[in-house]
Design a protein around this motif. Structure first.
Motif, PDB file in Angstrom:
ATOM      1  N   THR A  22      -0.266 -18.381   0.561  1.00 27.04           N
ATOM      2  CA  THR A  22       0.179 -18.744  -0.783  1.00 27.04           C
ATOM      3  C   THR A  22       1.489 -18.014  -1.072  1.00 27.04           C
ATOM      4  OG1 THR A  22      -2.076 -19.061  -1.594  1.00 27.04           O
ATOM      5  CG2 THR A  22      -0.373 -18.645  -3.246  1.00 27.04           C
ATOM      6  N   HIS A  23       2.475 -18.752  -1.562  1.00 28.44           N
ATOM      7  CA  HIS A  23       3.781 -18.159  -1.850  1.00 28.44           C
ATOM      8  C   HIS A  23       3.783 -17.577  -3.262  1.00 28.44           C
ATOM      9  CE1 HIS A  23       8.074 -18.078  -3.036  1.00 28.44           C
ATOM     10  NE2 HIS A  23       8.265 -17.758  -1.774  1.00 28.44           N
ATOM     11  N   LEU A  24       4.229 -16.319  -3.377  1.00 23.43           N
ATOM     12  CA  LEU A  24       4.295 -15.629  -4.659  1.00 23.43           C
ATOM     13  C   LEU A  24       5.736 -15.257  -4.976  1.00 23.43           C
ATOM     14  CD1 LEU A  24       1.351 -13.075  -4.181  1.00 23.43           C
ATOM     15  CD2 LEU A  24       1.209 -15.429  -5.015  1.00 23.43           C
ATOM     16  N   ASP A  25       6.079 -15.298  -6.264  1.00 30.64           N
ATOM     17  CA  ASP A  25       7.364 -14.726  -6.659  1.00 30.64           C
ATOM     18  C   ASP A  25       7.190 -13.222  -6.798  1.00 30.64           C
ATOM     19  OD1 ASP A  25       6.255 -14.151  -9.208  1.00 30.64           O
ATOM     20  OD2 ASP A  25       6.996 -16.026 -10.064  1.00 30.64           O
ATOM     21  N   MET A  26       8.242 -12.522  -7.164  1.00 30.86           N
ATOM     22  CA  MET A  26       8.203 -11.065  -7.150  1.00 30.86           C
ATOM     23  C   MET A  26       7.194 -10.503  -8.152  1.00 30.86           C
ATOM     24  SD  MET A  26      10.164 -10.185  -4.711  1.00 30.86           S
ATOM     25  CE  MET A  26      10.762  -8.506  -4.921  1.00 30.86           C
ATOM     26  N   GLU A  27       7.119 -11.078  -9.355  1.00 26.92           N
ATOM     27  CA  GLU A  27       6.173 -10.593 -10.356  1.00 26.92           C
ATOM     28  C   GLU A  27       4.736 -10.853  -9.924  1.00 26.92           C
ATOM     29  OE1 GLU A  27       6.908  -8.667 -12.943  1.00 26.92           O
ATOM     30  OE2 GLU A  27       8.939  -8.746 -12.107  1.00 26.92           O
ATOM     31  N   GLU A  28       4.503 -12.009  -9.335  1.00 25.60           N
ATOM     32  CA  GLU A  28       3.163 -12.309  -8.844  1.00 25.60           C
ATOM     33  C   GLU A  28       2.786 -11.384  -7.690  1.00 25.60           C
ATOM     34  OE1 GLU A  28       3.093 -17.120  -9.861  1.00 25.60           O
ATOM     35  OE2 GLU A  28       3.840 -16.385  -7.923  1.00 25.60           O
ATOM     36  N   ALA A  29       3.763 -11.042  -6.857  1.00 26.22           N
ATOM     37  CA  ALA A  29       3.502 -10.123  -5.761  1.00 26.22           C
ATOM     38  C   ALA A  29       3.122  -8.741  -6.268  1.00 26.22           C
ATOM     39  CB  ALA A  29       4.730 -10.033  -4.845  1.00 26.22           C
ATOM     40  N   LYS A  30       3.773  -8.293  -7.348  1.00 26.48           N
ATOM     41  CA  LYS A  30       3.429  -6.994  -7.939  1.00 26.48           C
ATOM     42  C   LYS A  30       2.014  -7.006  -8.496  1.00 26.48           C
ATOM     43  CE  LYS A  30       8.228  -5.908  -9.160  1.00 26.48           C
ATOM     44  NZ  LYS A  30       9.197  -5.686 -10.270  1.00 26.48           N
ATOM     45  N   MET A  31       1.637  -8.111  -9.140  1.00 26.16           N
ATOM     46  CA  MET A  31       0.286  -8.212  -9.681  1.00 26.16           C
ATOM     47  C   MET A  31      -0.743  -8.295  -8.555  1.00 26.16           C
ATOM     48  SD  MET A  31      -1.595  -8.167 -12.347  1.00 26.16           S
ATOM     49  CE  MET A  31      -0.579  -8.565 -13.785  1.00 26.16           C
ATOM     50  N   PHE A  32      -0.409  -9.014  -7.503  1.00 27.43           N
ATOM     51  CA  PHE A  32      -1.298  -9.081  -6.340  1.00 27.43           C
ATOM     52  C   PHE A  32      -1.554  -7.677  -5.807  1.00 27.43           C
ATOM     53  CE2 PHE A  32      -1.666  -9.029  -1.706  1.00 27.43           C
ATOM     54  CZ  PHE A  32      -2.732  -9.887  -1.491  1.00 27.43           C
ATOM     55  N   LEU A  33      -0.493  -6.882  -5.672  1.00 30.30           N
ATOM     56  CA  LEU A  33      -0.627  -5.528  -5.144  1.00 30.30           C
ATOM     57  C   LEU A  33      -1.439  -4.654  -6.096  1.00 30.30           C
ATOM     58  CD1 LEU A  33       0.119  -3.428  -3.006  1.00 30.30           C
ATOM     59  CD2 LEU A  33       2.235  -3.015  -4.256  1.00 30.30           C
ATOM     60  N   TYR A  34      -1.181  -4.773  -7.405  1.00 29.11           N
ATOM     61  CA  TYR A  34      -1.912  -3.952  -8.383  1.00 29.11           C
ATOM     62  C   TYR A  34      -3.409  -4.236  -8.323  1.00 29.11           C
ATOM     63  CZ  TYR A  34      -3.701  -2.130 -12.754  1.00 29.11           C
ATOM     64  OH  TYR A  34      -4.453  -1.465 -13.688  1.00 29.11           O
ATOM     65  N   THR A  35      -3.772  -5.490  -8.373  1.00 31.52           N
ATOM     66  CA  THR A  35      -5.198  -5.842  -8.369  1.00 31.52           C
ATOM     67  C   THR A  35      -5.849  -5.502  -7.035  1.00 31.52           C
ATOM     68  OG1 THR A  35      -4.574  -8.113  -7.782  1.00 31.52           O
ATOM     69  CG2 THR A  35      -4.978  -7.645 -10.118  1.00 31.52           C
ATOM     70  N   LEU A  36      -5.092  -5.604  -5.944  1.00 30.60           N
ATOM     71  CA  LEU A  36      -5.642  -5.237  -4.643  1.00 30.60           C
ATOM     72  C   LEU A  36      -5.968  -3.757  -4.586  1.00 30.60           C
ATOM     73  CD1 LEU A  36      -6.267  -6.174  -1.711  1.00 30.60           C
ATOM     74  CD2 LEU A  36      -3.899  -5.590  -1.132  1.00 30.60           C
ATOM     75  N   GLU A  37      -5.080  -2.942  -5.124  1.00 30.02           N
ATOM     76  CA  GLU A  37      -5.292  -1.492  -5.082  1.00 30.02           C
ATOM     77  C   GLU A  37      -6.337  -1.022  -6.076  1.00 30.02           C
ATOM     78  OE1 GLU A  37      -1.380   0.054  -5.708  1.00 30.02           O
ATOM     79  OE2 GLU A  37      -0.819  -0.110  -3.581  1.00 30.02           O
ATOM     80  N   PHE A  95      -8.770  -3.190  -7.825  1.00 28.69           N
ATOM     81  CA  PHE A  95     -10.024  -3.936  -7.883  1.00 28.69           C
ATOM     82  C   PHE A  95     -10.559  -4.297  -6.504  1.00 28.69           C
ATOM     83  CE2 PHE A  95      -7.867  -5.674 -11.889  1.00 28.69           C
ATOM     84  CZ  PHE A  95      -8.234  -4.548 -12.632  1.00 28.69           C
ATOM     85  N   GLY A  96      -9.753  -4.071  -5.460  1.00 31.58           N
ATOM     86  CA  GLY A  96     -10.208  -4.378  -4.121  1.00 31.58           C
ATOM     87  C   GLY A  96      -9.935  -5.801  -3.676  1.00 31.58           C
ATOM     88  N   TYR A  97      -9.333  -6.602  -4.539  1.00 30.39           N
ATOM     89  CA  TYR A  97      -8.945  -7.962  -4.162  1.00 30.39           C
ATOM     90  C   TYR A  97      -7.624  -8.287  -4.848  1.00 30.39           C
ATOM     91  CZ  TYR A  97     -10.695  -9.148  -8.821  1.00 30.39           C
ATOM     92  OH  TYR A  97     -10.896  -9.196 -10.181  1.00 30.39           O
ATOM     93  N   GLY A  98      -6.814  -9.068  -4.195  1.00 32.11           N
ATOM     94  CA  GLY A  98      -5.509  -9.397  -4.750  1.00 32.11           C
ATOM     95  C   GLY A  98      -5.562 -10.657  -5.590  1.00 32.11           C
ATOM     96  N   ASP A  99      -5.157 -10.522  -6.856  1.00 31.56           N
ATOM     97  CA  ASP A  99      -5.136 -11.670  -7.770  1.00 31.56           C
ATOM     98  C   ASP A  99      -3.765 -11.726  -8.440  1.00 31.56           C
ATOM     99  OD1 ASP A  99      -5.466 -13.671  -9.584  1.00 31.56           O
ATOM    100  OD2 ASP A  99      -7.079 -12.714 -10.719  1.00 31.56           O
ATOM    101  N   PRO A 100      -2.860 -12.524  -7.912  1.00 28.37           N
ATOM    102  CA  PRO A 100      -1.498 -12.568  -8.467  1.00 28.37           C
ATOM    103  C   PRO A 100      -1.430 -13.192  -9.855  1.00 28.37           C
ATOM    104  CG  PRO A 100      -1.783 -14.286  -6.833  1.00 28.37           C
ATOM    105  CD  PRO A 100      -3.010 -13.444  -6.769  1.00 28.37           C
ATOM    106  N   TYR A 101      -2.517 -13.849 -10.287  1.00 32.38           N
ATOM    107  CA  TYR A 101      -2.517 -14.552 -11.567  1.00 32.38           C
ATOM    108  C   TYR A 101      -3.397 -13.853 -12.596  1.00 32.38           C
ATOM    109  CZ  TYR A 101      -1.126 -17.817  -7.936  1.00 32.38           C
ATOM    110  OH  TYR A 101      -0.531 -18.389  -6.835  1.00 32.38           O
TER     111      TYR A 101
END
Length: 350
Positions: free
Chosen positions: A308-323, A325-331
């Protein structure tokens, strides 16, 4: 007569006199044909079994031996591919053509039809419309179909770097920096270079390798190349040639490689043919155009179809939720959750 033909062909290779490729056999758009192509020469024939007269021409040029084939009396396309792989030769195109589409069957390095001058010349010479290649990522039958209109014969403006989510925060903050992380391949150390591919599937394969080595989730950085003058040959391709661009490659490493065989030609040219490069210097954040990730559990056999292609803001959210909550959620939307606002400020480029 055969001796004269071979002498003429070798002369053409050495002197590079021909502006067009030499084609043996005919391509019928209404029938499926097999193709073997190397340097100036294309051999076309129906079915998979290689005609005996072609074997007498092909094998000396490719340094192949009939006795090494599993069935010397019935040599087919699969035998050629297997022996080329044994000799570490990826510079030969072997495949099929049907309905104006050339399907390249290969192992080892893969041609990138968009940047390969050789593929572009074959497509033009035979009047083809598409080239299909098999993805190196995943365990399935995923393929990429390339239109002749995208075959520029030049280094692509867009490139991909495969890595792990463990490095993503620094990349989003500082860009891609040489020597920022430890090498993920044994015996390879380059403090002044990063490596990338113009093929998404190649970058994903390297991302998967990185996560097996250090953990995290596979991510692929999409970027614009800052300065094409700083593009250099890929390390692995240089090892597989006698070019010697990387002077720090040990004699033992080159020696063990040459026992398998080497490819003729320069590593600079072959890097463009295969779409794999090195880059001297840093890729700033301003040149990162997106991030590809696998949402959900990243299985070992994941392919480019799972990205799935993410823009920069979505990538930051993906990283935050991964660290956190244990899963990456860009949305992820903090307003829909009781845990309050989420600070995803990775920081500004340094």
């Amino acid at each position: 007569m055969m001796k004269l033909i071979m002498e003429n062909w070798r002369r053409y290779v050495k002197e590079d006199l021909l502006s067009e490729l030499l084609v043996r056999g005919e391509y019928n758009p209404d029938e499926r044909s097999s193709i073997i192509a190397f340097n100036k020469y294309i051999w076309l024939f129906p079915g998979d079994e290689v005609p005996e007269e072609y074997i007498e021409e092909i094998f000396p040029l490719l340094d192949l031996q009939v006795d090494d084939m599993q069935d010397p009396d019935n040599i087919d396309i699969g035998d050629i591919i297997a022996e080329l792989d044994n000799k570490n030769r990826s510079d030969v195109i072997v495949g099929t053509i049907a309905d104006g589409d050339m399907y390249i069957q290969s192992s080892g390095f893969r041609f990138d039809p968009n940047s390969s001058v050789y593929v572009k010349k074959i497509v033009k010479q035979l009047g083809l419309s598409h080239v299909t290649t098999q993805d190196v990522s995943g365990y399935g039958d995923e393929e990429t179909r390339h239109s002749k209109w995208g075959m520029t014969g030049k280094i692509s403006d867009v490139a991909y770097h495969g890595t792990s989510s463990q490095y993503l925060e620094n990349i989003l903050r500082l860009g891609l920096k040489p020597g920022e992380s430890k090498t993920n391949y044994k015996m390879i150390t380059h403090s002044d270079k990063i490596f990338f591919s113009s093929r998404l599937d190649e970058a994903l394969m390297h991302a998967q390798h990185t996560t097996r080595e250090i953990g995290g989730e596979p991510v692929v950085i999409e970027m614009k190349i800052p300065d094409k003058a700083k593009v250099v040959p890929d390390y692995d391709i240089d090892v597989a040639t006698e070019d010697g661009y990387y002077h720090d490659i040990s004699a033992d490493t080159r020696g063990s490689q040459r026992e398998r065989g080497t490819m003729p030609g320069s590593s600079t040219t072959l890097s463009r043919e295969f779409g794999i490069y090195g880059y001297e210097g840093r890729v700033p954040v301003s040149h990162i155009t997106g991030v590809y990730v696998i949402l959900g559990e990243a299985e070992e056999g994941a392919s480019t179809n799972d990205l799935t292609h993410l823009d920069m803001e979505e990538a930051k959210m993906f990283l935050y939720t991964l660290e956190n909550f244990g899963y990456g959620d860009p949305y992820y939307d903090e307003e829909e959750h009781e845990d309050g606002a989420v600070d995803v400020d990775i920081g500004d480029e340094q």
